[in-house]
Design an enzyme around this catalytic site. Structure first.
Site, PDB file in Angstrom:
ATOM      1  N   ARG A  62      17.492  52.379  28.010  1.00  0.00           N
ATOM      2  CA  ARG A  62      16.079  52.438  28.391  1.00  0.00           C
ATOM      3  C   ARG A  62      15.699  53.885  28.692  1.00  0.00           C
ATOM      4  NH1 ARG A  62      15.587  50.727  32.889  1.00  0.00           N
ATOM      5  NH2 ARG A  62      17.604  49.797  33.304  1.00  0.00           N
ATOM      6  N   TYR A  92      16.071  50.087  21.042  1.00  0.00           N
ATOM      7  CA  TYR A  92      17.019  49.643  22.072  1.00  0.00           C
ATOM      8  C   TYR A  92      16.416  48.499  22.902  1.00  0.00           C
ATOM      9  CZ  TYR A  92      19.543  49.126  26.320  1.00  0.00           C
ATOM     10  OH  TYR A  92      20.213  48.549  27.361  1.00  0.00           O
ATOM     11  N   LYS A  98      12.214  43.190  29.642  1.00  0.00           N
ATOM     12  CA  LYS A  98      11.764  43.937  30.817  1.00  0.00           C
ATOM     13  C   LYS A  98      10.246  44.186  30.786  1.00  0.00           C
ATOM     14  CE  LYS A  98      15.738  43.883  32.644  1.00  0.00           C
ATOM     15  NZ  LYS A  98      16.905  44.624  32.331  1.00  0.00           N
ATOM     16  N   HIS A 157      14.075  40.821  39.075  1.00  0.00           N
ATOM     17  CA  HIS A 157      15.239  41.268  38.304  1.00  0.00           C
ATOM     18  C   HIS A 157      16.485  40.626  38.907  1.00  0.00           C
ATOM     19  CE1 HIS A 157      17.682  44.952  36.692  1.00  0.00           C
ATOM     20  NE2 HIS A 157      17.620  44.005  35.799  1.00  0.00           N
ATOM     21  N   SER A 161      20.538  47.395  36.870  1.00  0.00           N
ATOM     22  CA  SER A 161      21.176  47.230  35.569  1.00  0.00           C
ATOM     23  C   SER A 161      22.617  47.744  35.600  1.00  0.00           C
ATOM     24  CB  SER A 161      20.409  48.026  34.514  1.00  0.00           C
ATOM     25  OG  SER A 161      19.088  47.579  34.442  1.00  0.00           O
ATOM     26  N   CYS A 185      25.301  46.523  37.018  1.00  0.00           N
ATOM     27  CA  CYS A 185      26.009  46.413  38.303  1.00  0.00           C
ATOM     28  C   CYS A 185      26.681  45.046  38.433  1.00  0.00           C
ATOM     29  CB  CYS A 185      25.059  46.634  39.471  1.00  0.00           C
ATOM     30  SG  CYS A 185      24.577  48.357  39.673  1.00  0.00           S
ATOM     31  N   ASP A 243      19.687  37.844  34.350  1.00  0.00           N
ATOM     32  CA  ASP A 243      18.905  39.085  34.443  1.00  0.00           C
ATOM     33  C   ASP A 243      17.530  38.914  35.075  1.00  0.00           C
ATOM     34  OD1 ASP A 243      18.779  41.890  33.938  1.00  0.00           O
ATOM     35  OD2 ASP A 243      17.512  41.539  32.197  1.00  0.00           O
ATOM     36  N   ARG A 256      26.140  46.852  24.031  1.00  0.00           N
ATOM     37  CA  ARG A 256      25.658  45.532  24.468  1.00  0.00           C
ATOM     38  C   ARG A 256      26.063  44.432  23.507  1.00  0.00           C
ATOM     39  NH1 ARG A 256      22.450  45.183  29.408  1.00  0.00           N
ATOM     40  NH2 ARG A 256      22.420  47.337  30.122  1.00  0.00           N
TER      41      ARG A 256
HETATM   42  O1  SAT Z   1      17.874  47.578  28.552  1.00  0.00           O
HETATM   43  S1  SAT Z   1      17.720  46.272  29.162  1.00  0.00           S
HETATM   44  O2  SAT Z   1      16.607  46.331  30.077  1.00  0.00           O
HETATM   45  O3  SAT Z   1      17.473  45.299  28.149  1.00  0.00           O
HETATM   46  C1  SAT Z   1      19.113  45.858  30.042  1.00  0.00           C
HETATM   47  C2  SAT Z   1      19.066  46.484  31.389  1.00  0.00           C
HETATM   48  O4  SAT Z   1      18.986  47.699  31.505  1.00  0.00           O
HETATM   49  O5  SAT Z   1      19.114  45.729  32.382  1.00  0.00           O
HETATM   50 MN    MN Z   2      18.572  44.003  33.825  1.00  0.00          MN
END
Ligand code: SAT
Ligand code: MN
Length: 595
Positions: A70, A198, A207, A227, A249, A251, A278, A367
Site C-alpha cells: 500500500r 497491489y 481497504k 480493521h 497490517s 501483525c 481483516d 501475499r
Molecule cells: O494491502 S492490503 O490492505 O490489502 C493488506 C494490508 O495491508 O492489510
Molecule cells: Mn489489513
C-alpha cells in the site's frame, strides 16, 4: 443494457468514454468467465501456472517491483471540508482531485478490456452487507476480487434492488510510482485508483470500500467498520464466544484468525472457528448486542512466516485454487517463501535465479489470495446474514517493550482510550520505514475515512445507546527480552490469553486492577504444558508506571493534533489514566484483586 439500473449503465458509459477501452466486459462471476480470464493471463504471462501435482489451479503473479505494498503517502481522502478528513488523512480538494484523476484516466484503457465487477461486501442476503461496483482494466484484479468478494450476477441483482452502490474506478496505468494515486470521495461514495495493481491499492472492495468509505457510512448510519479479524472460540462444552480483534497490517491477524489450540487445550475440546481475518462490520442488533459480519469472502494474507508451526490451517488451504503474489519458486514450480520450510528456492520474487545476496526469495509483503471456504477452520457462520454476536473486542500492536501481554479496560470509555492509544511498529505492508513505532488508533491509521476525533466520538457514542456492549481488551504478543528475543511464544499459545478473555466475559476468571487496566495474575492464566521462565512471565504481566507515564504524555500530545474534534470524554479518560499512574508512581495506587 447490461444492468437494470440506469445510474450504473450511465456511469459505465461515462467511464468508457473517458478511458476508451477496446472492449467492455460485465463480469457475471461464472466458472466459464474465470477460466477464460485465467487462460488469457497465462498467455500474457500475468499468471504463471504452478505445479499441477502439488498446487492444482494455483498461480504465481509477479508485480512490478515498485508495486508491492500500500502507498499511504499517495492515498487521499477528499472531503469538501479538510477538517472532515482530519490530520490522520492526506487531503485534496475534491474538484482538484477529480481534475487530476480525470487527466490520468483519459484514454488510459486503450487496447485494454474494461471489466465491470459488481460485488457485495458481506453475505448477499444480509441487511448488514453493502455493495459496490469496481471498474478495472486489470484481469489480475478481477481474479482477486472473485476470491475476495461475492461478485457477479448475484451481487448485481442486489445492487439493482438496493439502487445504490459504491463506485470504484481502477486502472493499471503505467505502474509508475510518480503517476500513482488512491483517492477517496466519501461524500460521493466513490473511489479512484490509478497506477498500482497491489491488493490494498487495487482491490477496491477491501481497504478502500470496506474500511475508508464504509467507516464514513457507518458513522452516519450508526455502526462500526473496523480493521478486525473475527473468531469464534469454542469451549469444551461446545459454547462459542465471538471475539473481534484489531491489529495493524502484518501483525498476525490471519494467524490468530486460524489458530490451532495447544495440545492440552485441543484434547479438552477447545476449537477456534474463523469468521474473518481483516475486516469486521458491527451493527447493534435487536437484543442490544453488537453483531458482526466479515464483509470479505477470502483471505489476502502475508505469505512469509506462514509455516507448519505458525499457521497449519493456512498451509492446508493454499494447496489449490490460490493466487500467490511475489513469492519465490522452487525448481519444481512450487511457491516458496521464508518460513515455509528448509528447501532452497530456485527463483526469487522478481524471477531472478535465487541468490541470498539479493535478499529474501519472497518479498516481505508477498501475499496469497484464497477463498475463505478452503480454510479448515472456516465457520458456516461466515455466511449468516445476521452476523455473530461479539462478546469481546481486542486491540493489539507490535510493541517490543512496555506494553503487557494482556489487559482489560475498566469500562467502554476506558476501552476506547486503550484503542485510541494504540501504537505499533511499522511493517512491510506499506511502503516506508519498517520497525518504527507510530500511533495507530484501533489499527485504523491508514484506513479511517474521516477525522479521528470524530471517529473517537462515534466509538464513545455506543456507550450511551443502552446497548449490551462487548468488553474491551488490549494484547501485545511482541514483547522482547533484553536478548532481543520474543518473551511470549505466540501463535497457538495465544489461545491461553483468549481463554482468559473469554473467562472475563463470562465472569469466571480473576484479575488485578492496575493503573492501566485489569491484568491477569499468573494463576488466572492456564499455562499448563507451557515452559515459560518466571522472569518472562513477570515481565509480560507487570506494569511500568514511569514508562507508561511517558507513554500517556505521548498519547496526550497525539490527541492534541485533533484539536477540538477530540471528545471531552476521551480527554477525561486520558486525565484519569495519567492521575492513576501518578498515584502509582507515588506508591499509593490500588492493586486490588477483582475476582
Ligand atoms: O494491502 S492490503 O490492505 O490489502 C493488506 C494490508 O495491508 O492489510
Ligand atoms: Mn489489513
Amino acid at each position: 443494457m447490461p444492468s437494470q439500473l440506469p445510474a450504473l449503465n450511465q456511469w459505465v458509459d461515462e467511464v468508457a468514454r473517458r478511458t476508451r477501452p477496446a472492449h467492455v466486459h460485465w463480469c457475471d462471476g461464472s466458472d466459464a468467465e474465470h477460466a477464460a480470464l485465467v487462460a488469457r493471463m497465462e498467455a500474457t504471462g500475468d499468471l504463471l501456472p504452478l505445479s499441477p501435482d502439488t498446487h492444482p489451479r494455483c498461480h504465481l503473479h509477479r508485480s512490478h517491483p515498485s508495486d508491492v505494498a500500500r502507498v499511504e503517502h499517495l492515498t487521499y481522502v477528499c472531503t469538501r471540508d479538510p477538517r472532515d478528513a482530519g490530520p490522520n488523512n492526506h487531503w485534496m480538494e475534491p474538484a482538484e482531485a477529480h481534475a487530476m484523476m480525470d487527466a490520468l484516466f483519459d484514454g488510459c484503457m486503450q487496447g485494454r478490456t474494461l471489466y465491470v465487477i459488481p460485488y457485495c461486501m458481506g453475505p448477499v442476503d444480509s441487511p448488514l452487507a453493502r455493495c459496490g461496483v469496481e471498474i478495472t482494466d486489470s484481469p489480475y484484479v478481477v481474479a482477486n476480487m472473485r476470491l475476495m468478494t461475492r461478485m457477479g450476477a448475484a451481487a448485481l441483482a442486489r445492487i439493482e434492488r438496493d439502487g445504490t452502490f459504491v463506485r470504484g474506478l481502477h486502472s493499471t496505468g503505467e505502474l509508475d510510482p510518480n503517476r500513482r494515486f488512491i483517492v477517496h470521495f466519501p461524500e460521493e461514495l466513490a473511489i479512484q485508483s490509478y497506477g498500482s495493481c497491489y491488493g490494498g491499492n487495487a482491490l477496491l472492495g477491501k481497504k478502500c470500500h470496506a474500511l475508508r468509505i464504509a467507516s464514513w457510512q457507518a458513522r452516519t448510519e450508526g455502526w462500526l467498520a473496523e480493521h478486525m479479524l473475527i473468531v469464534g472460540i469454542e469451549d469444551p462444552r461446545g459454547e462459542v464466544t465471538y471475539v473481534a480483534a484489531a491489529f495493524p497490517s502484518a501483525c498476525g491477524k490471519t494467524n490468530l484468525a486460524m489458530l490451532i489450540p495447544p495440545p492440552a487445550f485441543r484434547e479438552q475440546g477447545w476449537k477456534v472457528w474463523t469468521i474473518g481475518d481483516d475486516i469486521c462490520w458491527m451493527h447493534p442488533g435487536p437484543d442490544g448486542r453488537l453483531y458482526a459480519i466479515n464483509p470479505e469472502a477470502g483471505f489476502f494474507g502475508v505469505a512469509p512466516g506462514t509455516g507448519a508451526k505458525t499457521n497449519p490451517n493456512a498451509l492446508a488451504m493454499l494447496d489449490r485454487d490460490a493466487i500467490f503474489t511475489n513469492v519465490g519458486l522452487t525448481a519444481d514450480n512450487q511457491p516458496w517463501w521464508e518460513g515455509l520450510d528448509e528447501r532452497i528456492p530456485a527463483f526469487d520474487w522478481q524471477g531472478r535465479p535465487y541468490d541470498r545476496a539479493n535478499g529474501p526469495a519472497a518479498h516481505p509483503n508477498a501475499r496469497f489470495t484464497v477463498s475463505a471456504r478452503q480454510c479448515p477452520s472456516w465457520s458456516p457462520k461466515m455466511d449468516d446474514p445476521n452476523g455473530v454476536p461479539i462478546s469481546a473486542i481486542v486491540f493489539g500492536g507490535r510493541r517490543e517493550s512496555l506494553v503487557p501481554l494482556v489487559m482489560q479496560a475498566r469500562d467502554w470509555n476506558h476501552g476506547v482510550l486503550l484503542g485510541a492509544a494504540m501504537a505499533s511498529e511499522t511493517t512491510a505492508a506499506a511502503t516506508g520505514a519498517v520497525g518504527v513505532v507510530r500511533r495507530d488508533p484501533m489499527a485504523m491509521k491508514p484506513f479511517c475515512g474521516y477525522n479521528f476525533g470524530d471517529y473517537f466520538s462515534h466509538w464513545l457514542s455506543f456507550g450511551h445507546r443502552g446497548l449490551s456492549l462487548p468488553k474491551i481488551f488490549h494484547v501485545n504478543w511482541f514483547r522482547k527480552g533484553a536478548d532481543g528475543r520474543f518473551l511470549w511464544p505466540g501463535f497457538g499459545d495465544n489461545l491461553r490469553v483468549l481463554e482468559w478473555i473469554v473467562g472475563r466475559c463470562r465472569g469466571s476468571r480473576g484479575a488485578v486492577e492496575t493503573p492501566v487496566g485489569l491484568l491477569p495474575r499468573r494463576a488466572d492464566l492456564d499455562l499448563s504444558g507451557l515452559a515459560l521462565p518466571d522472569a518472562a512471565l513477570d515481565a509480560l504481566l507487570s506494569v511500568d508506571p514511569a514508562g507508561y507515564h511517558r507513554e500517556y504524555a505521548a498519547i496526550g500530545e497525539y490527541l492534541d493534533e485533533f484539536g477540538d474534534r477530540v471528545p471531552g470524554a476521551l480527554r477525561l479518560e486520558h486525565r484519569k489514566a495519567v492521575a492513576l499512574l501518578e498515584q502509582a508512581a507515588a506508591g499509593s495506587a490500588p492493586r486490588a484483586a477483582v475476582g
